[in-house]
Every structure is written in C-alpha cells, then in structure tokens.
Design a protein around this motif. Sequence first.
Motif, PDB file in Angstrom:
ATOM      1  N   ILE A 133       0.845  -1.198   0.000  1.00 16.76           N
ATOM      2  CA  ILE A 133       0.000   0.000   0.000  1.00 16.76           C
ATOM      3  C   ILE A 133       0.880   1.248   0.000  1.00 16.76           C
ATOM      4  O   ILE A 133       0.687   2.157  -0.804  1.00 16.76           O
ATOM      5  CB  ILE A 133      -0.907   0.021   1.238  1.00 16.76           C
ATOM      6  CG1 ILE A 133      -1.755  -1.222   1.291  1.00 16.76           C
ATOM      7  CG2 ILE A 133      -1.725   1.296   1.249  1.00 16.76           C
ATOM      8  CD1 ILE A 133      -3.172  -1.017   0.924  1.00 16.76           C
ATOM      9  N   GLY A 134       1.833   1.277   0.911  1.00 20.50           N
ATOM     10  CA  GLY A 134       2.690   2.454   1.031  1.00 20.50           C
ATOM     11  C   GLY A 134       3.381   2.773  -0.274  1.00 20.50           C
ATOM     12  O   GLY A 134       3.310   3.877  -0.800  1.00 20.50           O
ATOM     13  N   PHE A 135       4.066   1.773  -0.815  1.00 21.66           N
ATOM     14  CA  PHE A 135       4.808   2.017  -2.036  1.00 21.66           C
ATOM     15  C   PHE A 135       3.902   2.274  -3.222  1.00 21.66           C
ATOM     16  O   PHE A 135       4.219   3.088  -4.094  1.00 21.66           O
ATOM     17  CB  PHE A 135       5.742   0.844  -2.346  1.00 21.66           C
ATOM     18  CG  PHE A 135       7.089   0.995  -1.726  1.00 21.66           C
ATOM     19  CD1 PHE A 135       7.564   0.075  -0.810  1.00 21.66           C
ATOM     20  CD2 PHE A 135       7.882   2.085  -2.057  1.00 21.66           C
ATOM     21  CE1 PHE A 135       8.804   0.232  -0.234  1.00 21.66           C
ATOM     22  CE2 PHE A 135       9.131   2.242  -1.479  1.00 21.66           C
ATOM     23  CZ  PHE A 135       9.590   1.317  -0.571  1.00 21.66           C
ATOM     24  N   SER A 136       2.791   1.564  -3.290  1.00 17.26           N
ATOM     25  CA  SER A 136       1.980   1.748  -4.502  1.00 17.26           C
ATOM     26  C   SER A 136       1.361   3.129  -4.529  1.00 17.26           C
ATOM     27  O   SER A 136       1.141   3.690  -5.596  1.00 17.26           O
ATOM     28  CB  SER A 136       0.936   0.645  -4.644  1.00 17.26           C
ATOM     29  OG  SER A 136       0.007   0.730  -3.608  1.00 17.26           O
ATOM     30  N   ASN A 137       1.119   3.695  -3.350  1.00 15.40           N
ATOM     31  CA  ASN A 137       0.640   5.075  -3.345  1.00 15.40           C
ATOM     32  C   ASN A 137       1.686   6.006  -3.922  1.00 15.40           C
ATOM     33  O   ASN A 137       1.410   6.837  -4.785  1.00 15.40           O
ATOM     34  CB  ASN A 137       0.312   5.523  -1.906  1.00 15.40           C
ATOM     35  CG  ASN A 137      -1.011   4.950  -1.458  1.00 15.40           C
ATOM     36  OD1 ASN A 137      -1.817   4.550  -2.283  1.00 15.40           O
ATOM     37  ND2 ASN A 137      -1.219   4.923  -0.162  1.00 15.40           N
ATOM     38  N   VAL A 138       2.897   5.843  -3.396  1.00 12.59           N
ATOM     39  CA  VAL A 138       3.992   6.676  -3.886  1.00 12.59           C
ATOM     40  C   VAL A 138       4.231   6.410  -5.369  1.00 12.59           C
ATOM     41  O   VAL A 138       4.477   7.309  -6.159  1.00 12.59           O
ATOM     42  CB  VAL A 138       5.280   6.390  -3.092  1.00 12.59           C
ATOM     43  CG1 VAL A 138       6.410   7.294  -3.554  1.00 12.59           C
ATOM     44  CG2 VAL A 138       5.034   6.576  -1.619  1.00 12.59           C
ATOM     45  N   LEU A 139       4.140   5.123  -5.706  1.00 12.72           N
ATOM     46  CA  LEU A 139       4.357   4.707  -7.089  1.00 12.72           C
ATOM     47  C   LEU A 139       3.411   5.421  -8.027  1.00 12.72           C
ATOM     48  O   LEU A 139       3.815   6.003  -9.033  1.00 12.72           O
ATOM     49  CB  LEU A 139       4.160   3.192  -7.175  1.00 12.72           C
ATOM     50  CG  LEU A 139       4.262   2.543  -8.545  1.00 12.72           C
ATOM     51  CD1 LEU A 139       5.692   2.591  -9.003  1.00 12.72           C
ATOM     52  CD2 LEU A 139       3.796   1.115  -8.470  1.00 12.72           C
ATOM     53  N   ARG A 140       2.130   5.370  -7.684  1.00 12.02           N
ATOM     54  CA  ARG A 140       1.158   5.993  -8.573  1.00 12.02           C
ATOM     55  C   ARG A 140       1.395   7.473  -8.733  1.00 12.02           C
ATOM     56  O   ARG A 140       1.144   8.052  -9.782  1.00 12.02           O
ATOM     57  CB  ARG A 140      -0.257   5.743  -8.043  1.00 12.02           C
ATOM     58  CG  ARG A 140      -0.819   4.423  -8.484  1.00 12.02           C
ATOM     59  CD  ARG A 140      -2.154   4.152  -7.838  1.00 12.02           C
ATOM     60  NE  ARG A 140      -2.128   2.890  -7.134  1.00 12.02           N
ATOM     61  CZ  ARG A 140      -2.263   1.714  -7.735  1.00 12.02           C
ATOM     62  NH1 ARG A 140      -2.440   1.650  -9.034  1.00 12.02           N
ATOM     63  NH2 ARG A 140      -2.214   0.608  -7.046  1.00 12.02           N
ATOM     64  N   LYS A 141       1.862   8.092  -7.647  1.00 14.02           N
ATOM     65  CA  LYS A 141       2.090   9.522  -7.745  1.00 14.02           C
ATOM     66  C   LYS A 141       3.310   9.826  -8.605  1.00 14.02           C
ATOM     67  O   LYS A 141       3.262  10.668  -9.502  1.00 14.02           O
ATOM     68  CB  LYS A 141       2.297  10.095  -6.344  1.00 14.02           C
ATOM     69  CG  LYS A 141       2.198  11.582  -6.307  1.00 14.02           C
ATOM     70  CD  LYS A 141       1.706  12.060  -4.954  1.00 14.02           C
ATOM     71  CE  LYS A 141       1.421  13.550  -5.027  1.00 14.02           C
ATOM     72  NZ  LYS A 141       1.600  14.174  -3.732  1.00 14.02           N
ATOM     73  N   SER A 142       4.412   9.099  -8.317  1.00 18.00           N
ATOM     74  CA  SER A 142       5.656   9.398  -9.041  1.00 18.00           C
ATOM     75  C   SER A 142       5.543   9.088 -10.514  1.00 18.00           C
ATOM     76  O   SER A 142       6.091   9.785 -11.355  1.00 18.00           O
ATOM     77  CB  SER A 142       6.800   8.553  -8.515  1.00 18.00           C
ATOM     78  OG  SER A 142       6.896   8.619  -7.148  1.00 18.00           O
ATOM     79  N   LEU A 143       4.888   7.965 -10.798  1.00 22.39           N
ATOM     80  CA  LEU A 143       4.917   7.506 -12.187  1.00 22.39           C
ATOM     81  C   LEU A 143       3.572   7.705 -12.856  1.00 22.39           C
ATOM     82  O   LEU A 143       3.245   7.052 -13.826  1.00 22.39           O
ATOM     83  CB  LEU A 143       5.305   6.027 -12.230  1.00 22.39           C
ATOM     84  CG  LEU A 143       6.635   5.707 -11.546  1.00 22.39           C
ATOM     85  CD1 LEU A 143       6.899   4.216 -11.584  1.00 22.39           C
ATOM     86  CD2 LEU A 143       7.771   6.440 -12.228  1.00 22.39           C
ATOM     87  N   GLY A 144       2.807   8.630 -12.314  1.00 23.57           N
ATOM     88  CA  GLY A 144       1.455   8.765 -12.812  1.00 23.57           C
ATOM     89  C   GLY A 144       1.316   9.575 -14.096  1.00 23.57           C
ATOM     90  O   GLY A 144       0.218   9.892 -14.509  1.00 23.57           O
ATOM     91  N   SER A 145       2.426   9.868 -14.720  1.00 22.40           N
ATOM     92  CA  SER A 145       2.304  10.650 -15.952  1.00 22.40           C
ATOM     93  C   SER A 145       1.835   9.729 -17.083  1.00 22.40           C
ATOM     94  O   SER A 145       1.876   8.517 -16.961  1.00 22.40           O
ATOM     95  CB  SER A 145       3.657  11.272 -16.312  1.00 22.40           C
ATOM     96  OG  SER A 145       4.630  10.252 -16.382  1.00 22.40           O
ATOM     97  N   ASP A 146       1.433  10.356 -18.175  1.00 22.77           N
ATOM     98  CA  ASP A 146       0.940   9.568 -19.301  1.00 22.77           C
ATOM     99  C   ASP A 146       2.046   8.727 -19.924  1.00 22.77           C
ATOM    100  O   ASP A 146       1.839   7.561 -20.270  1.00 22.77           O
ATOM    101  CB  ASP A 146       0.342  10.491 -20.388  1.00 22.77           C
ATOM    102  CG  ASP A 146      -0.954  11.135 -19.912  1.00 22.77           C
ATOM    103  OD1 ASP A 146      -1.251  12.254 -20.352  1.00 22.77           O
ATOM    104  OD2 ASP A 146      -1.652  10.510 -19.088  1.00 22.77           O
TER     105      ASP A 146
END
Lengths: 250, 850
Positions: free
Chosen positions: B511-524
Amino acid sequence: MSLISAVNLNKVYGSGDTAVTALKGVSLQVEPGEFMAIMGPSGCGKSTLLHLLGGLDRPTSGAVMIDGHNLSDLPDNKLTEIRRRRIGFIFQFFNLIPVLNAVENTALPITLDGVRPGEAKARATEWLRKIGLGDRLDHRPDQLSGGQQQRVAVARALVADPALILADEPTGNLDTRASEEIAALLRQVANEWGRAVVIVTHDPRIAAYADRIIFLKDGAIVDQTVLEPRSYDNGQGAEMVAGKLQAMGD
Amino acid sequence: MNIQLTLAARYLRGRKLRTALTTLAIFFGVLVLFGMNTLLPAFTRAFQGNILAAAGQVDATVTLKTGDAFDAAVADRVAGVEGVRAVSRLLDRTINLPVDYLDNDPALPDPATALSLVGLDVAQATALHAYQVSDGRFLEAGDTDATVISRSLAELLGLGVGDGLTLPTPTGEQTLTIVGLLPPRTQLGDEEVLVTLPQAQAMLAMPGLINAVETNFEPVNEAERAAVEDAILAELGDTFQLGALSSNIELLANLTVAQGIFTLLGVLALLMGGFIIFNTFRTVVTERRRDIGMLRTLGASRRTILGTFLAEGLIQGVVGTALGLLGGYGLGWLGVTALAPLMSRMIHLDIGAPVVSPALVIGSVIVGVGVTLLAGLLPAISAGRVTPMEALRPAIGAVSLRRLTGVGFWIGVVMIGLAIAALVTRNVSVIALGAVLFIAGLVLIAPVLVTPVARFFSGLLAAVFARSGTAQLAEGNLTRQPSRAAITASTMLIGIAILIMAASIIGSVTIGFSNVLRKSLGSDYIFVPPSIAVWGSDVGSGAELADSLRAVEGVGLVTTLRFAPTQVDDTAVSLLGIDPATYPQVSGLTFSQGDSAAYDALLDGRGIIVNPLLSAQSGAELGQSVELVTPTGTQTYTVVGVGGDYLNAKLATAYISQANLATDFNRTEDVLLQVNLAEGADREAAEAGMQAAIRNYPQFRMISGQEYIDENLSIFDAAFSAMYILVLFLAIPSVIGMVNTLAIGVIERTREIGMLRAVGATRSQIRRVVLAEALILSALGTVFGVIAGLYLGYVGMTTFETLGYPMEYVFPTTGVIVALVAGLLFGVLAAIIPARQASRLEVVQALRYE
C-alpha cells in the motif's frame, strides 16, 4: 561373610496422608552361591526389597551392605559401578535394548565398564553359547521368543562375572515350559557357576528351585523355608510352597 | 564413546522418518544462512572488482569523493605537487546500453550491456601506460571520431579496424571509427572505448571537464609516497580523494538491506530447527525411558546416557549441516545463474561464482551443529537424570512441573512489558531486541495460559464433537502437562507469527509504495534509461530531446529529472534536479514533512527537499541546513520539505531545482523524462511523434505510465510470492513439533488408552481424543501466534518508519484468516499419525504396559 546383608530396612513412599509403607524392618542375608526366592502376595513389598538390595533405590532407613560397603553411603557413580561389576539384573519385561542384537545386549555391562569391544563381544558370545543361544547371536530382540529374550538377559547378567544375580519375576511373562527353562538355568547359575541368585516370584513352581524362600506380607518377613535340594524335580517342593502361600493368605 | 555412538546410530536408524524430518530442520536453516551469504559477497566482490580495474602502472588516482566531474585544470595543480612525476587526465563515463543495442537480436543474450567511454589526453596517457597495439595504431592527439578498443570487445561486436562503432550519447547517437586494437581485456569491469579527451568531452557534452587524474610518483619508499599523497589532498581540498572511480556505490546500500533480511530469515529458520530438535529429543527421551532406566540399571553412568543423546544430536547436526552446506552452495549457484542476466543488464557486472570463504563455512558449521547440540542438551540432561527406578516404576519418578511456571510466568510478563516499551525508543536495534523478548515472553507465560485456553477451546470442541467426554479427556491431557503443551504450541506460535508478520509488512509496504508509485509515475508517458536508480551510469540527453518532445503535436507538459552525485556527512546521496514548475503537475513527491509549497521554495535561493531515508540518516529536518559536496567545494542548502518519490525510495536522495543543479554541479543532462498529453490530444499521433523524437536517443525507452506502474507492481507480486513460499517452509517445522508432542502423549497414556478401550471406547473415539488434543494445541499456538504476529507486524512498521520509509499500518486480515485456516489444518495433519497409533494399540498389551 555374607555376600549381601540387609539390616532393618524400612521404605516409605509419599508423605503425610498419602504415605505408604512398603517395607517394615526387613533384615536378611544372602550367602555366596545361594539361590534365594522372595515370595508374597501382591503389594507385599518384594519388588521393593529387591530394588533396595540392588542399589536401585535407597531405603528410608536401615542399610544394605555389599562387600562391607553401606550402599546408602555411596555416591551415585560408585553405586553405578557396583551395578556394573558386582550385580546382574533380570526383569520381567523389556529387558533388552531393542536396537542392539543378542551379543551386543549381552555385552552391555562390560562395554559400559570400558572393556574393549573385541573382548566384550568374545565374552558375551561365550556366555550366550553356554546358555544355548549360540545360533542366535546376531538376532535382535524382536527376532527372539520371550524365553530366548530372557535367556539373553541371563547371559547379560553373568557377563561381568558378578557375585550376585537379582531377578524380578523373570518368568512372569513366559509360558510354563520357558519358565521352567529359565528357572533351571538360574539353578545352574548358582550350582555350576557359583553366583548368588535372589529372585522375586509369585509362582510356587519356580520358587521350588531355590535353596531358601523368604515370605513377605505387608512389608515384613513372616516366614522362611529351607528347601531340600532338587525338590523341584518331583513337584513336592512346589506343593509345599503353594500351601504356605495359601496359609499366609488366611 | 563407542557404545554411545553405536546406540545413537542404531536408534536413529530405527526411526528413519523422524530422523529425516529433524535433520531437515537443520538442513533448511543452514541452507538459507550459508547460501545467502555466498551469494551476496559475490555481488560485493564484483563491485570491488570494478573498482580495482582502474589500477595499473598508476600510483594514485585523484577523483572527487562524489565521483563527479571537475575542471581539467585540477590536473595541473596535481602535477605541481612536490613528488609527483607525471599526471594523466581522464574523462571516464560508463555508458549503459539499452537491451539488444549492439546485436539487435532479442533472441541472443547481449554481448555487452555497458561500455566505458574513456577520453584520454593522449600524450599524458601514453607516458603513464604502455599501450600495445596489435592491429592498426593508437590514438593521436587531434583525432576526431576515432577510437581504440580491445581485441576482446572487437570480437564480441564482430568489428575490426576501419569499422564503425555507434554509441548512444547525450548529444544523440554517434559513430566512431576503430583505428586500432589492444590486447584482449582480462580485468573485471566494462570494456573500454578509448577516445581523445576533447572527443569525449564533446560527445558527453562536458566541455573542459575530467573526472580522474592518474598520477605517478617519484619516490619509491612507503613513507615518502604517503607524504606525497597527503600533499596532493592538502593542495586540492577535502572534496577530493585518492581512489578509483566506482559507479555502483549506490547499490551497495541495497545489498546491505538484502543481506540483513536473508540473514534474519536464516537465523529464524535455524531457531525453528532448534525448537524442532528440542521437541523431538523430548519425545525420544520419553519414548526411551525404559531403555534408559535399563541402561542405568546395568551400570551406565549419567554421563554415558547424556553422551548417547548428544551423539544422536551430533550425528543429525553434522549430517544436516553438511547437506545444508552443499544445498546452500547450490542455492548460491542458482541465485547467481538466475540473477546474472538481470544484474548484467541493470548494473553491468559479471557476478561470477558464489563466494565461499573459510570463515563462512566454519561459521555455518558451528551454528548448524551448535544449534543442534544446544537444543538437544536439555533433553539429554534430563535423560541422564532418569533413575533406574523411574524406568521400573514411572509413576513414582514423575516430577511435577507446576512449580516452574511460577517464576517463568513473571519473567515472561516482564519481558513482554520491556518489549512494548522498546517500541517507544525508536531505535532499530532496541526494537528488534524487543521483538525477540516479546516472543520469548509469550513462550514463558504460555504454560499458565494453557489451562484457561484449553478449557475454552475444549468447550468449543465439545459442541463440535457432541460427545463431551472426548474433548474433556483431551483438555485434561493437556492441562496435566502444561509446559509440554506450551512448548509445542510455541513452535506453532513462531510459525504463525512469522506468517502474520510477513503478511502485515507485505500489506503495508504494498500500500505504502503503490501510493507513492502511482504519484511518481502517474504521468501519461515516461522515458526511461536502461538503469533506474543507478543514475550515475546512465547516459542522458541534452535539452534538445525535451524540447523536441514539447514540439510534438498533442504533448501537453514535459518534465525531466537531472542527476548529480553528492555527499552529505560522508554518505553518498543521489541529487536529483527537478523543474519545480512542471514536476508537481506531471509527477510529484509524497511529503512526510512540509507540502507542495516546498516546490516553490526550491526556486528561492538554495532550497532542498530530502527524502525520508536521507532525513533519517542525517537527521536533517524541515528548516535545517545540509552541506552538499560539489565539484568545487561544499555548498549549504536549506531543507524546505521531507518527501520522496518511488524510484529513489531505497537510496538517500535529495531534490533541488535544475537551475541550482546547473550552477553548483554543472549538470544539465536529462536522465528521465515524463510527459502528460494535452486535453483531447490524438494519442496515436502523439505517440508516433514522440517515438520519432527519441530515435536518435536509443538510451531512452518510451513506456506509458500505466504500463510502467503495472511492471513495477508485478515485481512486488513476484517478490512477495517468494516470501510467502519461504514462510510456508517455516511452517513445516511447526507440524513436526506437534506430531512429536502428540506422539509423546499417546505413549505416556498407553495404559489409559488400553483401559478406555477395555471399558468400551471405540477406535474412532480414541482417534477423536487425539484429534481434539491436536486441535486444542494448534488453537493455542495459532492464537498466540496471531497475537505475536500482529505485534511483530507493528514492530516492522515502526522499524521501517525509523529507517526512513514512511508506512501505513495495514491490518493483515487475509493473513489472519490464512493463519487460522492453516492452524486448523496443521492440527488435523499433525494428529493423523499419533491418532492412528493410539487407535491401533492392542488393548491387552496396552493394559500390561507399565
């Protein structure tokens, strides 16, 4: 001088309300080469007496003297040494170590005493042959009949050349024929090989093989009989013993 | 000694399955411990090999502590130092090659995944090194687009003198002509592509810069050389060091963590193994009470009995350890073989064989055999204490264990209290100690809790079994010997606790990482270099690529990351340059201190955002200052926020504005680009346009943001599946432990069982008693295990937080359910054999058993 003498032995198990007196003031002596039987109704303390004589347990009061030593004074390792060298034991069941064969089982007392394996094996083999199991040397206990197992136990009891053999109901688990074989063997041990034998038994027929019978009841010696030699041959000895037992019961 | 070994060997042979299972426990522990410790040093050795590759006829190499580039004039200053005979300036950069770049063939493994581009000052270099050219000629000053490579590289590429070698560079793809070949390379490390210094500086867009100065001293003796070294450092200042370049310092940090985890797993496995052995030996001592008594009667001393059991332990320990060593080495090989291609691609290192140091072997042997002997010691001692009488009349010799629970209980309570207190200290070592204390404390208080718990569960079982007698008997059996029940349940406890702890940590990390993950890599779209998080060896691009992406129809925002290595308090730190205006819109950091206002603060003077790991390591908090080592000295920055992104979460990282990165570190290369499309853009057209833009920059791979997120999440899944399997392994010992205890129970109650059968209990009723016992035992172990696991999971979270990885605590619901089911299952499984044994007892024999 007696081989072993018990002086005023008392044994109490438990304490307070649950105290049970197994032996009350029992004294006796065993001479070298003597075959003695201890009899009595169940719960009379005969096994307890045997255990005390063998140093397997300590009396609450009184003394057991072997070779002039008071067993109660000896530390555990000295007691252990005496069991190895001076006394041979035979029990009713589960005498043998299941994972060792006949020779190895027989050799145990002297192996434990540090005798070299080769020599230990040789002596054990010799005794096994003497008692007629020369063809079963490498059999494990589960490959031997009840009677054969007890014969191995006898050989084991003799292998260290002890002066005294103690046997607790050695025939209790055997059929008539095997029982008589063991009893005869023990007789031979006393006569031919000169050891003192003390057995605990409830079977008059077997007791008839002894030189002397001690009768215990409720922890105390109530009677003693000296038997004619070979009185086991004609069954008269057994009858007489049975009669005495019955009388004790009344 | 002979009789002891004979007896030990015979007894072991007589119970082959049990011996095998016990030895398996030790085998597994040693396997993990030894195997992992051969694997990880192989990595470290490969790294160090890379470092050593720079040696030669060189007395010392001057580099920046951060490994960054510096002004070429520094070489002259070194030359001026008394005692320095000659210097040679170098610009040496690792170029990570994209997959299949050289051979264009996905089917074949890549011949090389990275190359070292080395720019030499030809005159200076040939003075320090003897270059034996076998074909063609060496470089000459003034050469353009010329290169000299080794024979081994030429063969790998299938090229020769006169052929062209094309490489990706920040200024686009460039082709060099091979003018000469050197002997085949024998050192570790990447193959070198030698060019002239001006050529390298142009290709890498680093005018006037070098990153190493090789030196040769005049004096020969040790003391004078040391004096020269000191003089050089005095002249240059403390941002320089005398040491070769190393491109992989960042990853050593990862390795330390991995090593720690695996060592912990190995230790845990061995502890469980020890527990199993302890349990098994107790079973064995009970089973063989008669034999022991017999031996004592015949005159075996206590020491002889003790020796027999220790011999049994020793045999199993030695065999288990030996097999574990072999298996561990195999595991190491397996690991190397499996990971080599990955490592080769990601960090460009040949791992080589697993490293077996004599110290490791000796250590593993000591641990493996030692645990076995220690675990078997207590049972062996108690075996020695068996008096002849106990064997003849067991009832008389029984020892009441109840008095032991008095002292033990209170010690256990204290330990648990201490463990909880340890959480407050926020010190990792103290917390870890607290975790151990907690489990030990639980084990100690367990005997006292057996009675109430057993009573509770037997009530439950009574409902299930419908014949209350069965459950009551089972309860009675357990409460009669609470210590034994507790110890058995403890084995289960540890297994379940580990399961729950793993589930808890995995859940939170995901959960922790995937939140950060989605934010960091959330570009198109993301443009990724060959190596993420090892930025130092990636070849980036100049500003032209970002500009050409912006020019593509449909592209909305483009933001880039730039990189420079630096140090804070002598620790390596990855410094990333972000554009505060565009970065938060396309990507974003996850803040634990401060908020998005920090981005603007970066533009004001020298602001810096540190990631939680760096903050934990250096103690830097919001508002404080940190000193960064730059190529020209140290520079002070003020912390305007504590936050991190997914890609750099495992390394100490800091973020500053790209403007400051250019000013203080002279870095303008983009190493990662992220793109958001404009509203209503034509996706396909935009993609085509972007692909065209990067054609000249094969070092970048275009991937959609969602794809990249999925890629990373599946790595998580894989890693965690592996963890679950490992945990399952640890469950096996629990089952063995339970089987043992139930077996003892059956043996000790042989007469009782005979009596039950004699008065009319059926075989299946007997089986049910044993089953009920098993279920109560496993309920005990599971309940305590869940409690311990939840606690340990919480401890794990706190530890992660203290180390600088912010986590959310997630209650492991799935884990708890799995644990409950597993507990039930293990109970049933463990009961099978003992139940069958109990029901098969012949009534008459059982009655006669004394």
